[in-house]
Scaffold this motif. Structure first.
Motif, PDB file in Angstrom:
ATOM      1  N   GLY A   1       0.792  -1.215   0.000  1.00 11.57           N
ATOM      2  CA  GLY A   1       0.000   0.000   0.000  1.00 11.57           C
ATOM      3  C   GLY A   1       0.827   1.268   0.000  1.00 11.57           C
ATOM      4  O   GLY A   1       0.536   2.202   0.741  1.00 11.57           O
ATOM      5  N   SER A   2       1.848   1.328  -0.865  1.00 12.81           N
ATOM      6  CA  SER A   2       2.743   2.481  -0.837  1.00 12.81           C
ATOM      7  C   SER A   2       3.308   2.743  -2.230  1.00 12.81           C
ATOM      8  O   SER A   2       3.072   1.992  -3.177  1.00 12.81           O
ATOM      9  N   SER A   3       4.067   3.825  -2.324  1.00 12.17           N
ATOM     10  CA  SER A   3       4.718   4.198  -3.579  1.00 12.17           C
ATOM     11  C   SER A   3       6.020   4.903  -3.249  1.00 12.17           C
ATOM     12  O   SER A   3       6.049   5.766  -2.355  1.00 12.17           O
ATOM     13  N   ALA A   4       7.077   4.549  -3.941  1.00 15.96           N
ATOM     14  CA  ALA A   4       8.384   5.128  -3.626  1.00 15.96           C
ATOM     15  C   ALA A   4       8.494   6.563  -4.121  1.00 15.96           C
ATOM     16  O   ALA A   4       8.826   7.471  -3.365  1.00 15.96           O
ATOM     17  N   VAL A   5       8.230   6.780  -5.398  1.00 16.19           N
ATOM     18  CA  VAL A   5       8.408   8.109  -5.987  1.00 16.19           C
ATOM     19  C   VAL A   5       7.194   8.462  -6.841  1.00 16.19           C
ATOM     20  O   VAL A   5       6.441   7.586  -7.277  1.00 16.19           O
ATOM     21  N   ALA A   6       7.016   9.758  -7.085  1.00 20.38           N
ATOM     22  CA  ALA A   6       5.901  10.238  -7.904  1.00 20.38           C
ATOM     23  C   ALA A   6       6.206  10.007  -9.381  1.00 20.38           C
ATOM     24  O   ALA A   6       7.313   9.612  -9.761  1.00 20.38           O
ATOM     25  N   ALA A   7       5.222  10.274 -10.235  1.00 23.31           N
ATOM     26  CA  ALA A   7       5.380  10.106 -11.680  1.00 23.31           C
ATOM     27  C   ALA A   7       6.560  10.948 -12.170  1.00 23.31           C
ATOM     28  O   ALA A   7       6.736  12.102 -11.776  1.00 23.31           O
ATOM     29  N   HIS A   8       7.377  10.351 -13.020  1.00 16.72           N
ATOM     30  CA  HIS A   8       8.565  11.036 -13.522  1.00 16.72           C
ATOM     31  C   HIS A   8       9.050  10.343 -14.786  1.00 16.72           C
ATOM     32  O   HIS A   8       8.565   9.267 -15.157  1.00 16.72           O
ATOM     33  N   ALA A   9      10.024  10.957 -15.441  1.00 18.54           N
ATOM     34  CA  ALA A   9      10.715  10.359 -16.583  1.00 18.54           C
ATOM     35  C   ALA A   9      12.201  10.315 -16.284  1.00 18.54           C
ATOM     36  O   ALA A   9      12.711  11.097 -15.482  1.00 18.54           O
TER      37      ALA A   9
ATOM     38  N   PRO B   1      15.461  12.961 -23.166  1.00 19.49           N
ATOM     39  CA  PRO B   1      15.937  14.019 -22.269  1.00 19.49           C
ATOM     40  C   PRO B   1      17.333  13.748 -21.715  1.00 19.49           C
ATOM     41  O   PRO B   1      17.761  12.600 -21.588  1.00 19.49           O
ATOM     42  N   TYR B   2      18.002  14.849 -21.392  1.00 23.04           N
ATOM     43  CA  TYR B   2      19.250  14.768 -20.648  1.00 23.04           C
ATOM     44  C   TYR B   2      18.931  14.913 -19.159  1.00 23.04           C
ATOM     45  O   TYR B   2      17.780  15.134 -18.773  1.00 23.04           O
ATOM     46  N   THR B   3      19.952  14.818 -18.319  1.00 20.53           N
ATOM     47  CA  THR B   3      19.741  14.768 -16.878  1.00 20.53           C
ATOM     48  C   THR B   3      18.938  15.963 -16.358  1.00 20.53           C
ATOM     49  O   THR B   3      18.030  15.807 -15.543  1.00 20.53           O
ATOM     50  N   HIS B   4      19.238  17.149 -16.834  1.00 18.81           N
ATOM     51  CA  HIS B   4      18.555  18.342 -16.341  1.00 18.81           C
ATOM     52  C   HIS B   4      17.149  18.488 -16.914  1.00 18.81           C
ATOM     53  O   HIS B   4      16.416  19.410 -16.535  1.00 18.81           O
ATOM     54  N   GLU B   5      16.759  17.597 -17.807  1.00 20.65           N
ATOM     55  CA  GLU B   5      15.443  17.686 -18.451  1.00 20.65           C
ATOM     56  C   GLU B   5      14.473  16.600 -17.979  1.00 20.65           C
ATOM     57  O   GLU B   5      13.412  16.430 -18.560  1.00 20.65           O
ATOM     58  N   GLN B   6      14.797  15.892 -16.925  1.00 19.19           N
ATOM     59  CA  GLN B   6      13.942  14.809 -16.429  1.00 19.19           C
ATOM     60  C   GLN B   6      12.709  15.399 -15.730  1.00 19.19           C
ATOM     61  O   GLN B   6      12.830  15.985 -14.654  1.00 19.19           O
ATOM     62  N   VAL B   7      11.546  15.237 -16.318  1.00 17.05           N
ATOM     63  CA  VAL B   7      10.329  15.770 -15.700  1.00 17.05           C
ATOM     64  C   VAL B   7       9.975  14.921 -14.479  1.00 17.05           C
ATOM     65  O   VAL B   7      10.240  13.724 -14.435  1.00 17.05           O
ATOM     66  N   GLY B   8       9.403  15.569 -13.465  1.00 17.93           N
ATOM     67  CA  GLY B   8       9.062  14.878 -12.223  1.00 17.93           C
ATOM     68  C   GLY B   8      10.212  14.824 -11.241  1.00 17.93           C
ATOM     69  O   GLY B   8      10.070  14.236 -10.171  1.00 17.93           O
ATOM     70  N   LYS B   9      11.344  15.438 -11.596  1.00 20.88           N
ATOM     71  CA  LYS B   9      12.509  15.476 -10.713  1.00 20.88           C
ATOM     72  C   LYS B   9      12.992  16.916 -10.605  1.00 20.88           C
ATOM     73  O   LYS B   9      12.968  17.662 -11.589  1.00 20.88           O
ATOM     74  N   GLY B  10      13.448  17.272  -9.408  1.00 20.19           N
ATOM     75  CA  GLY B  10      13.897  18.638  -9.213  1.00 20.19           C
ATOM     76  C   GLY B  10      12.758  19.619  -9.427  1.00 20.19           C
ATOM     77  O   GLY B  10      11.644  19.429  -8.946  1.00 20.19           O
ATOM     78  N   ASN B  11      13.028  20.665 -10.187  1.00 19.24           N
ATOM     79  CA  ASN B  11      12.023  21.701 -10.438  1.00 19.24           C
ATOM     80  C   ASN B  11      11.317  21.540 -11.770  1.00 19.24           C
ATOM     81  O   ASN B  11      10.600  22.434 -12.216  1.00 19.24           O
ATOM     82  N   CYS B  12      11.529  20.406 -12.414  1.00 20.16           N
ATOM     83  CA  CYS B  12      10.921  20.149 -13.723  1.00 20.16           C
ATOM     84  C   CYS B  12       9.684  19.275 -13.526  1.00 20.16           C
ATOM     85  O   CYS B  12       9.801  18.063 -13.285  1.00 20.16           O
ATOM     86  N   SER B  13       8.511  19.862 -13.593  1.00 18.58           N
ATOM     87  CA  SER B  13       7.267  19.141 -13.298  1.00 18.58           C
ATOM     88  C   SER B  13       6.771  18.362 -14.515  1.00 18.58           C
ATOM     89  O   SER B  13       7.131  18.661 -15.664  1.00 18.58           O
TER      90      SER B  13
ATOM     91  N   ARG C   1      14.056   6.135 -22.604  1.00 21.88           N
ATOM     92  CA  ARG C   1      14.204   7.347 -21.803  1.00 21.88           C
ATOM     93  C   ARG C   1      13.194   8.404 -22.253  1.00 21.88           C
ATOM     94  O   ARG C   1      12.914   8.556 -23.452  1.00 21.88           O
ATOM     95  N   GLY C   2      12.634   9.098 -21.267  1.00 24.43           N
ATOM     96  CA  GLY C   2      11.673  10.161 -21.567  1.00 24.43           C
ATOM     97  C   GLY C   2      10.239   9.815 -21.290  1.00 24.43           C
ATOM     98  O   GLY C   2       9.401  10.705 -21.150  1.00 24.43           O
TER      99      GLY C   2
END
Length: 541
Positions: free
Chosen positions: A229-237, A264-276, A302-303
């Motif tokens: 009944g859990s989830s490690a991380v939210a939706a992301h790429a 995507p490259y590392t700074h373009e991963q949506v769902g991580k950092g400030n990239c929603s 990837r993506g």
């Protein structure tokens, strides 16, 4: 907070029940381990960093192994062939699936019988045959290596396990304050445990990577352990292609078809950092929305945005094989080669004329254009298919040699437990498995255990437990408290969790039993390990 005492003793197990609240859809603190191989170094007399002598020997040995592998067999990975199955095969996989679209490979029938017997062979079979005892040993090893509690002379230690609570990665000081940096205690609180570069800790994962590297230039493994009944991380790429291999339990996956940022490259991963993650991606029906079982594998280029969760009654352990395709993109490899060749010519290292110089001086303008033409002419001679491929092979070979040397050194490291006769404390907890026999500890045994200050409250010892499991786990302690001569195996803990009148409630005239589906086998094992480590239980010898 609830207090459970043994035989009137002043020291007791404090159980702090935590509700598993809904998490926010995005977690700005989530950063998984990116591929970054670093050679072990030591400081030389002149201050320059140079390879450690012991590590140089390991690299030389590893390089010889890599050369033998390259010369011996160019066939595709046996593990990859078993994953994709005989109907598709590796050649068709690279032609019709690789970097094109996600695909689920179901190797398990719904009654639990393996459809593809080949999947249980070789390196893949070693991983799929893992049980909860092996999972505990693997986590214990990652914890020991990082804390340097028992192992000696470990160089270039992999990062510690990441702890996620409500899809948020906890900081090291939080993990220490809440759980004493104990992943088993974190799991009891409903946390997910992520181990990056697990192939450098657990030999079966290392063997699987070496097998897969027959087909891929380089790969590594991150593992995700999630309670029911859990989830490690939210939706992301991700910035890499991945193959998810379900090892234990089950997990529901959703993979979305629309890609917000292609390749995507590392700074373009949506769902991580400030990239929603854009809403228009997740508002559409997923192209894959299934529960995967042990032996199943999910390939994602990837993506592609994805998310996963476990259901009540089922924990999950899966291995994510990461293939760092962002490091081998055409643009990145080309730009690296161009820079390397241009830097060999001193004139190309000069700063270009400033704007006002170019606009006012036609000679400067013409000279700059000539430099551009000369550079393009040079690149046309230097850049070929052969040099591009050679550049990638040299880069990945260094990664493989470095990773292999670390895997070899870690797999050979043996635990040196100071006293194998310990029956309480951290040393005793290391060897607790599903078949271990435990009993209530004596006052003297409890007094002999040093409890971290962060886990003490009013002279007691405590654990944080998720609310859904608190009552059931306390039922295990009560019989041991009442009968100090009673010993029981961890696998029999579930028999102590009885549904009685105190755990029933009237709802519209109907008797409803309290839900016990959040207590899984690994929950019981974690509880036993933590109780022994805190001195609440003792190991029977």
């Amino acid at each position: 907070m609830k207090r459970q005492r043994f035989g009137g003793e002043p020291k007791a197990l404090i159980v702090k029940s935590r509700r598993d609240d809904k998490a926010s859809p995005n977690n700005p603190t989530y950063h998984d381990e990116m591929e970054s191989e670093v050679v072990v170094t030591s400081k030389c007399e002149n201050g320059v960093r140079c390879p450690d002598s012991k590590h140089l020997k390991a690299i030389a040995s590893s390089e010889a192994r890599q050369d033998r592998k390259t010369n011996h067999d160019h066939k595709h990975s046996c593990a990859l062939q078993n994953i994709v199955g005989p109907n598709e095969g590796t050649e068709l996989f690279f032609k019709e699936t690789w970097q094109l679209h996600p695909k689920l490979y179901e190797e398990t029938s719904r009654d639990g019988n393996m459809q593809n017997s080949n999947a249980m062979e070789g390196s893949l079979g070693s991983v799929l045959s893992m049980g909860w005892d092996e999972v505990a040993s693997f986590l214990q090893k990652s914890r020991i290596l990082y804390n340097n509690e028992i192992y000696d002379e470990i160089i270039n230690v992999p990062p510690p396990p990441l702890i996620f609570r409500n899809q948020v990665a906890l900081q090291p000081d939080e993990i220490q304050d809440l759980y004493g940096s104990n992943p088993f205690a974190a799991y009891l609180d409903g946390c997910s445990i992520v181990v990056n570069h697990a192939d450098k800790i657990f030999p079966p994962f290392a063997e699987l990577c070496e097998d897969l590297q027959r087909s891929f230039p380089h790969c590594y493994i991150n593992t995700y352990l999630t309670p029911p009944g859990s989830s490690a991380v939210a939706a992301h790429a991700d910035d890499r292609d991945v193959i998810v291999i379900q090892i234990l339990g089950r997990k529901e996956w959703s993979v979305f078809g629309d890609v917000p940022i292609k390749f995507p490259y590392t700074h373009e991963q949506v769902g991580k950092g400030n990239c929603s993650v854009p809403k228009w991606v997740t508002e559409k029906t997923p192209i894959i929305n299934k529960t995967i079982l042990p032996g199943d594998a999910l390939y994602m280029p990837r993506g592609h945005v994805h998310c996963a969760c476990t259901h009540e009654g089922f924990p999950s352990l899966h291995a994510t094989v990461a293939i760092a395709t962002h490091d081998w993109s055409f643009s990145k490899l080309m730009s690296n080669l161009i820079k390397r060749h241009l830097d060999e010519i001193p004139d190309f290292r000069k700063a270009i004329p400033f704007d006002h110089m170019i606009m006012k001086d036609k000679i400067s303008y013409d000279l700059l254009q000539k430099d551009i033409d000369n550079a393009l002419q040079l690149m046309k001679k230097k850049l070929t298919v052969r040099t591009l491929i050679q550049n990638m092979e040299n880069t990945t070979k260094l990664h493989n040699i470095n990773a292999d040397s670390m895997r070899q050194s870690l797999s050979k490291a043996e635990a040196k437990i100071k006293n194998s006769n310990f029956i309480v404390g951290a040393e005793a907890a290391v060897s607790i498995g599903m078949n271990s026999m435990v009993r209530a500890s004596t006052p003297a045994e409890r007094a002999s255990v040093n409890i971290p200050t962060s886990l003490q409250a009013d002279g007691s010892r405590g654990l944080n437990l998720r609310e859904e499991t608190t009552n059931d786990l306390l039922k295990i302690l009560q019989p041991l408290k009442n009968d100090l001569s009673l010993s029981i195996s961890v696998s029999q803990f579930s028999s102590l969790i009885q549904i009685d009148d105190t755990n029933s409630a009237l709802d519209g005239g109907q008797i409803c039993e309290i839900n016990t589906s959040f207590v899984c086998d690994f929950t019981l094992l974690c509880f036993a390990k933590c109780c022994v480590e805190l001195g609440v239980m003792a190991k029977c010898i």
